[in-house]
Design a protein around this motif. Structure first.
Motif, mmCIF file in Angstrom:
data_model
loop_
_atom_site.group_PDB
_atom_site.id
_atom_site.type_symbol
_atom_site.label_atom_id
_atom_site.label_comp_id
_atom_site.label_asym_id
_atom_site.label_seq_id
_atom_site.Cartn_x
_atom_site.Cartn_y
_atom_site.Cartn_z
ATOM 1 N N PRO A 118 0.744 -1.215 -0.039
ATOM 2 C CA PRO A 118 -0.123 -0.139 0.017
ATOM 3 C C PRO A 118 1.001 1.331 -0.112
ATOM 4 C CG PRO A 118 -0.721 -1.461 1.791
ATOM 5 C CD PRO A 118 0.443 -2.115 1.176
ATOM 6 N N LEU A 119 2.013 1.214 0.532
ATOM 7 C CA LEU A 119 2.911 2.406 0.549
ATOM 8 C C LEU A 119 3.341 2.751 -0.852
ATOM 9 C CD1 LEU A 119 5.194 1.543 3.359
ATOM 10 C CD2 LEU A 119 3.623 3.438 3.470
ATOM 11 N N SER A 120 3.424 1.722 -1.739
ATOM 12 C CA SER A 120 3.881 1.947 -2.975
ATOM 13 C C SER A 120 2.896 2.576 -3.821
ATOM 14 C CB SER A 120 4.491 0.507 -3.810
ATOM 15 O OG SER A 120 5.608 0.176 -2.946
ATOM 16 N N PHE A 121 1.711 2.067 -3.859
ATOM 17 C CA PHE A 121 0.393 2.598 -4.263
ATOM 18 C C PHE A 121 0.298 4.147 -3.933
ATOM 19 C CE2 PHE A 121 -1.975 -1.785 -4.528
ATOM 20 C CZ PHE A 121 -2.031 -1.747 -6.155
ATOM 21 N N THR A 122 0.523 4.436 -2.581
ATOM 22 C CA THR A 122 0.194 5.706 -2.211
ATOM 23 C C THR A 122 1.364 6.582 -2.730
ATOM 24 O OG1 THR A 122 -0.649 4.912 0.025
ATOM 25 C CG2 THR A 122 0.359 7.291 0.001
ATOM 26 N N THR A 162 -3.194 1.998 16.261
ATOM 27 C CA THR A 162 -1.966 2.316 16.369
ATOM 28 C C THR A 162 -1.436 2.253 14.932
ATOM 29 O OG1 THR A 162 -1.267 1.114 18.414
ATOM 30 C CG2 THR A 162 0.510 1.357 16.888
ATOM 31 N N LEU A 163 -1.995 1.024 14.285
ATOM 32 C CA LEU A 163 -1.668 1.264 12.788
ATOM 33 C C LEU A 163 -2.243 2.208 11.752
ATOM 34 C CD1 LEU A 163 -1.845 -2.833 12.147
ATOM 35 C CD2 LEU A 163 0.268 -1.554 12.432
ATOM 36 N N PHE A 164 -3.481 2.621 12.101
ATOM 37 C CA PHE A 164 -4.002 3.496 11.384
ATOM 38 C C PHE A 164 -3.248 4.875 11.517
ATOM 39 C CE2 PHE A 164 -6.855 7.253 10.796
ATOM 40 C CZ PHE A 164 -7.297 6.962 9.529
ATOM 41 N N GLU A 165 -2.309 5.165 12.573
ATOM 42 C CA GLU A 165 -1.979 6.323 12.659
ATOM 43 C C GLU A 165 -0.700 6.298 11.763
ATOM 44 O OE1 GLU A 165 -2.783 9.158 15.341
ATOM 45 O OE2 GLU A 165 -4.206 7.770 14.289
ATOM 46 N N GLN A 166 -0.351 5.138 11.403
ATOM 47 C CA GLN A 166 0.828 4.996 10.470
ATOM 48 C C GLN A 166 0.408 5.195 9.025
ATOM 49 O OE1 GLN A 166 3.377 1.384 11.363
ATOM 50 N NE2 GLN A 166 2.492 1.833 13.520
ATOM 51 N N GLN A 167 -0.937 5.013 8.832
ATOM 52 C CA GLN A 167 -1.475 4.794 7.297
ATOM 53 C C GLN A 167 -2.383 6.113 7.055
ATOM 54 O OE1 GLN A 167 -3.739 1.339 8.225
ATOM 55 N NE2 GLN A 167 -2.137 0.117 8.465
ATOM 56 N N ALA A 168 -2.981 7.041 8.110
ATOM 57 C CA ALA A 168 -3.634 8.025 7.730
ATOM 58 C C ALA A 168 -3.472 8.874 6.648
ATOM 59 C CB ALA A 168 -3.475 8.965 9.301
ATOM 60 N N HIS A 169 -2.219 9.144 6.395
ATOM 61 C CA HIS A 169 -1.572 9.958 5.109
ATOM 62 C C HIS A 169 -2.407 9.692 3.969
ATOM 63 C CE1 HIS A 169 1.458 7.017 4.884
ATOM 64 N NE2 HIS A 169 1.627 7.194 3.755
ATOM 65 N N THR A 170 -2.545 8.181 3.705
ATOM 66 C CA THR A 170 -3.165 7.768 2.533
ATOM 67 C C THR A 170 -4.551 8.103 2.684
ATOM 68 O OG1 THR A 170 -1.770 5.691 2.757
ATOM 69 C CG2 THR A 170 -3.670 5.645 1.307
ATOM 70 N N TYR A 171 -5.354 8.099 3.614
ATOM 71 C CA TYR A 171 -6.723 8.456 3.703
ATOM 72 C C TYR A 171 -6.882 10.025 3.403
ATOM 73 C CZ TYR A 171 -8.307 4.284 5.732
ATOM 74 O OH TYR A 171 -8.116 2.875 5.835
ATOM 75 N N ARG A 172 -5.898 10.870 3.974
ATOM 76 C CA ARG A 172 -5.917 12.489 3.556
ATOM 77 C C ARG A 172 -5.385 12.731 2.391
ATOM 78 N NH1 ARG A 172 -3.247 12.109 8.930
ATOM 79 N NH2 ARG A 172 -1.394 12.526 7.855
ATOM 80 N N LEU A 173 -4.526 12.007 1.681
ATOM 81 C CA LEU A 173 -4.219 12.252 0.214
ATOM 82 C C LEU A 173 -5.479 11.691 -0.713
ATOM 83 C CD1 LEU A 173 -2.262 13.042 -2.017
ATOM 84 C CD2 LEU A 173 -1.532 10.642 -1.985
ATOM 85 N N TRP A 174 -6.246 10.782 -0.393
ATOM 86 C CA TRP A 174 -7.692 10.441 -1.067
ATOM 87 C C TRP A 174 -8.475 11.516 -0.879
ATOM 88 C CZ3 TRP A 174 -11.388 6.386 1.324
ATOM 89 C CH2 TRP A 174 -12.252 5.848 0.384
ATOM 90 N N GLN A 175 -8.618 12.164 0.174
ATOM 91 C CA GLN A 175 -9.727 13.510 0.310
ATOM 92 C C GLN A 175 -8.902 14.506 -0.577
ATOM 93 O OE1 GLN A 175 -9.941 14.789 4.486
ATOM 94 N NE2 GLN A 175 -9.586 12.619 5.236
#
Length: 633
Positions: A118-122, A162-175
């Motif tokens: 998912p990091l590569s997709f992001t 805990t994991l979501f805190e590391q992933q939240a930038h993907t959601y914000r970029l989606w917005q």
């Protein structure tokens, strides 16, 4: 005032634990096979160059490593070089080249692992976003989010947070990608999908229900209609660059959606830099400190109208959408805040004419719209209320016995009389006495001390406090956040891993907070948030008339602390405090609150009236504006 060495990395974390390199190694010349050179030393050099912001040097290093891997037919060296090179080029802002490189990374990951990270997709989506290729970026981000959610769903509640805190930038970029395309409704749905999802799962698990999919626009509008409320949803976005995983990524734009009970949707944006706000958290905390009369650094110079902190916050948060709010002061406005905005005392915000928000609106807060959309069974078998006031206070290690609260005792006596029950006071307010009745009680009211038990080395956002400690990367431990959990007692070069990895947001989210009861044999007198979360409550209303009970760890899942613990345990509505509340005014407010409830069962309206009544006797906002109502009204 009431006041082992183990790192758990999922495959997607791409963690590198490297020995300290003897120094920087010059890349091998083109065409030369460097048999004697360890490719991991090259990678260490590239990682250090990336950390130092030396994009050209990192590009040279990883191109050399790529040539080496190709000549030696070493697939792992090729994959490592491709990722490092793609990062360096993306950070150098050569977006077209970055797109080609991240496409190669994804192809290699498919070949080696069967599925891209998912990091590569992001990161590919970030490059496409910067090129204006929003539709393609949107699709990639949706794939990344589906993978993140599948990963989180395997974990427990707080591990998911805990994991979501590391992933939240993907959601914000989606917005951001959706807003850039004018897809305002879709961006609202994306925002809602990133809020309190773990809490929603916990609430449904208590009722033995499976979690439904996130709400769509029709669901959000139906909830506004069913609740007869106007939703105000805030979202903060920045550049959303988390290529290395250590970027600060400060918010630069405030998105605001307003959803009226009739379904009308309005969207506004605020450019934070344009109004002089570079560090939103610092601004909110300084403004909030001024509201409650605490000493704080002076507010930064801003171009917002007004002269005081309550006015600045009003113009930032309310002015842009004031024309969309109801004119009837009894009509409920439900705020869905994010990040530092979770600590804003909305009732105390004030316009230029000196009119407080609470004068014009009935206010409540929710961690997400979906927490109000859930079908919860009626509390038909709930028993009498439990009222606790001024227990014989327990002793804190190294701090002594907590102070006596005579106002809390008077408050409990008055509230108990209104509810026709006998309060638990003084030495009788033990957990042993209360425990047999707590799960069946219809109302829980605790007038005692509340404790905010955050990590002493981290602030509410999981950022390191005080003097800087050595980071993981300074110790040559490089982690790409997104799928990393830390086991207990983990040290990195002698520093707790949660401190060393704080920049990567790899900080385990705990459940802080405790309430003070009278100690008894075998019980120290502290009821912790973890204890509370394990209960099965029938309470329609929980009131935590104690200091700082609305605070905790601030996360994408909302505030993790006492309020969340009671919601998780089954409470419909929780009333909590945002600061250290004064004893006597709080007693007045709480007595007025229950008197209003006897006349009108709407809890948000009752709290508003209680604030207005208390303000007549105690006009300072610190005395009447510290409580917020979370959940159902």
């Amino acid at each position: 005032m009431r006041i082992g060495w183990l790192l758990m990395f999922f495959p997607l974390s791409l963690a590198f634990l490297l020995p300290s390199p003897p120094g920087l190694v010059a890349p091998a010349p083109t065409g030369v096979i460097a048999d004697a050179i360890d490719p991991f030393v090259w990678d260490a050099q590239g990682l250090q160059q990336l950390e130092a912001g030396d994009w050209p040097g990192a590009i040279d290093t990883y191109e050399a490593l790529l040539r080496y891997g190709q000549q030696m037919e070493d697939p792992q060296a090729i994959a490592t070089a491709q990722i490092g090179l793609a990062k360096a080029v993306l950070l150098s802002r050569d977006y077209r080249w970055a797109v080609r490189l991240w496409e190669q990374v994804i192809s290699t990951e498919i070949a080696l692992e069967g599925r891209p990270s998912p990091l590569s997709f992001t990161n590919l989506a970030l490059a496409l976003f910067e090129l204006g290729e929003y539709r393609r970026a949107e699709g990639l981000l949706e794939e990344a989010i589906a993978d993140w959610e599948a990963l989180r769903n395997r974990e427990t509640d707080l591990e998911q947070v805990t994991l979501f805190e590391q992933q939240a930038h993907t959601y914000r970029l989606w917005q951001k990608t959706l807003v850039a395309q004018g897809k305002i409704a879709e961006a609202l749905v994306a925002t809602e999908a990133s809020r309190a999802q773990s809490l929603v799962e916990q609430l449904l698990r208590n009722e033995s229900q499976s979690a439904p999919p996130p709400l769509d626009l029709a669901d959000i509008q139906a909830t506004a209609r069913a609740e007869n409320t106007t939703f105000v949803v805030y979202s903060l976005v920045g550049d959303e660059v988390r290529v290395l995983g250590t970027e600060a990524n400060l918010p630069t734009t405030l998105y605001v959606w307003v959803i009226a009970p009739g379904g009308n949707l309005t969207f506004r944006t605020v450019d934070l830099a344009a109004v002089g706000i570079s560090f939103l958290r610092e601004f909110v905390h300084s403004a909030r400190a001024q509201v409650i009369g605490r000493r704080a650094r002076s507010l930064p110079a801003v171009t917002l109208p007004g002269n005081t902190a309550p006015e600045y916050l009003y113009h930032l948060l309310i002015d842009p959408i004031a024309d969309q709010l109801p004119t009837d002061p009894l009509a409920t406005v439900t705020f869905i805040p994010q990040d530092a905005l979770l600590l804003v005392p909305f009732a105390a915000l004030r316009d230029d004419e000196g009119t407080y928000l609470i004068d014009r609106h009935t206010v409540r807060v929710a961690p997400a719209i979906q927490t109000l959309a859930l079908e919860r069974p009626p509390r038909s078998h709930a028993g009498p209320a439990i009222i606790v006031g001024n227990p014989i206070m327990p002793e804190l290690p190294d701090q002594g016995i907590l102070t006596d609260l005579p106002g809390a005792e008077a408050e409990a006596i008055d509230v108990a009389a209104l509810l026709n029950v006998r309060p638990f006071l003084g030495a009788g307010a033990t957990w042993r006495a209360i425990a047999p009745h707590i799960e069946s009680a219809s109302i829980l009211h605790f007038a005692t001390h509340g404790l905010l038990t955050l990590d002493s080395q981290l602030n509410a956002y999981g950022e390191v406090l005080g003097e800087a400690q050595p980071t993981a990367r300074q110790g040559n431990v490089f982690v790409n956040p997104g799928a990393v959990l830390i086991g207990p007692n983990v040290l990195i070069n002698g520093v707790p891993a949660g401190i060393a990895l704080a920049r990567e947001r790899v900080v385990n989210v705990d459940l802080p907070g405790a309430l003070a009861f009278a100690p008894s044999p075998g019980d120290d007198g502290f009821l912790t948030s973890r204890d509370i979360a394990g209960l099965n409550l029938q309470a329609d209303l929980v009131v935590l008339s104690a200091c700082d009970t609305g605070q905790g760890r601030i996360t994408g899942d909302g505030v993790v602390g006492l309020s969340r613990a009671f919601l998780t345990a089954g409470a419909n509505t929780v009333v909590v405090s945002l600061w250290a509340i004064p004893d006597a005014p709080t007693a007045v407010l709480m007595t007025a609150f229950y008197r209003q409830l006897r006349q009108n069962p709407d809890k948000a309206q009752a709290l508003r009236q209680a604030m207005l009544i208390t303000r007549q006797q105690y006009p300072n906002p610190v005395d009447w504006a510290g409580f917020i109502l979370i959940g159902a009204s």
